[in-house]
Design an enzyme around this catalytic site. Structure first.
Site, short mmCIF file in Angstrom:
data_model
loop_
_atom_site.label_atom_id
_atom_site.label_comp_id
_atom_site.label_asym_id
_atom_site.label_seq_id
_atom_site.Cartn_x
_atom_site.Cartn_y
_atom_site.Cartn_z
N HIS A 156 35.69 -30.62 88.87
CA HIS A 156 36.51 -30.94 87.46
C HIS A 156 35.64 -32.03 87.01
O HIS A 156 35.03 -32.83 88.04
CB HIS A 156 37.66 -31.21 87.77
CG HIS A 156 38.10 -32.46 88.73
ND1 HIS A 156 38.31 -32.01 90.14
CD2 HIS A 156 38.73 -33.35 88.49
CE1 HIS A 156 38.47 -33.31 90.79
NE2 HIS A 156 38.53 -34.25 89.70
N HIS A 158 37.12 -35.27 84.50
CA HIS A 158 38.19 -35.99 83.66
C HIS A 158 37.49 -36.28 82.22
O HIS A 158 36.47 -36.86 82.13
CB HIS A 158 38.40 -37.32 84.51
CG HIS A 158 39.08 -36.98 85.91
ND1 HIS A 158 40.29 -36.75 86.04
CD2 HIS A 158 38.42 -36.76 87.17
CE1 HIS A 158 40.39 -36.70 87.50
NE2 HIS A 158 39.18 -36.75 88.01
FE LIG Z 1 38.94 -36.19 90.10
#
Ligand SMILES: [Fe+2]
Length: 233
Positions: A156, A158
């Site tokens: 992922h 952010h």
């Molecule tokens: Fe993270």
């Protein structure tokens, strides 16, 4: 933008503050109703830091050090849009992520994976007149996080989106399509609505992909309204 933040408090796309499978929310979730504080003039008109300091390498995380980082080079681009689909221009988009081995460049990250001297994992970009941002980076790795037995975060990135003032900041995470770890991730599933959850997954885009150089992903961020991107804050 600040009004959009206020409206988001009632958004159903955002995860609940308390989601027990995501263990740290048990301690940090507020136990009393939130109080919405009216913003002062200085909060609305004070400068947002950093616009002046953005350089070309700010949005190209592969060019922030002497050499190139290891990993799969990717382009991540998209639009920041308001609830009516209008572009949000000249707004600060920040990202942070692990290196390709799944380790953050942070003293608190003691994951047994190598640091990359050529990758810090932080980037900043301003949206253009079409509300478009663009980053060049490397694909982050999965990492273990001890939330439960054999817990791994899916890959992922952010994201933070700043508005016109200090008081308007929204934070979310972008995921990658087809990641087998999504099914098991309590943070991803803390967004209860299936359609809203899907809006956190970037789309692979051959049109963004550059031949012989980098895969391209598209990730639009919608600040409020029915198609809003779920935010964490
Ligand atoms: Fe993270």
């Amino acid at each position: 933008m600040a009004d959009q933040v206020a409206r988001r408090l009632a958004s159903r796309a955002d995860p609940d503050y308390l989601y027990e499978p995501y263990r740290s929310t048990i301690l940090r979730a507020p136990r009393k109703p939130l109080i919405l504080l009216p913003q002062t003039l200085s909060e609305r008109t004070g400068p947002v830091f950093g616009h002046d300091e953005i350089t070309e390498s700010s949005s190209d995380l592969t060019r922030q050090h002497a050499g190139e980082p290891l990993g799969e080079r990717i382009i991540v681009t998209g639009h920041v849009l308001d609830e009516r689909g209008r572009p949000v221009t000249n707004t600060l988009v920040e990202i942070w992520q692990t290196n390709s081995a799944g380790r953050y460049f942070h003293r608190k990250d003691q994951h047994h994976a190598p640091l990359d001297p050529n990758f810090t994992g932080g980037g900043r970009a301003l949206t253009d007149s079409n509300g478009c941002y663009r980053f060049v980076t490397i694909k982050p790795g999965a990492y273990p996080w001890q939330n439960h037995d054999n817990a791994w975060r899916p890959a992922h990135i952010h994201f933070s989106v700043f508005g016109a003032d200090f008081g308007s900041r929204l934070i979310t995470q972008m995921y990658f399509p087809g990641d087998p770890l999504l099914e098991f991730d309590p943070i991803f599933h803390s967004v209860r609505d299936e359609q809203a959850r899907q809006r956190l997954i970037a789309h692979f885009d051959l049109g963004v992909t550059r031949p012989e150089w980098a895969l391209g992903y598209r990730f639009d961020i919608v600040l409020s309204g029915r198609g809003a991107t779920p935010f964490e804050d």
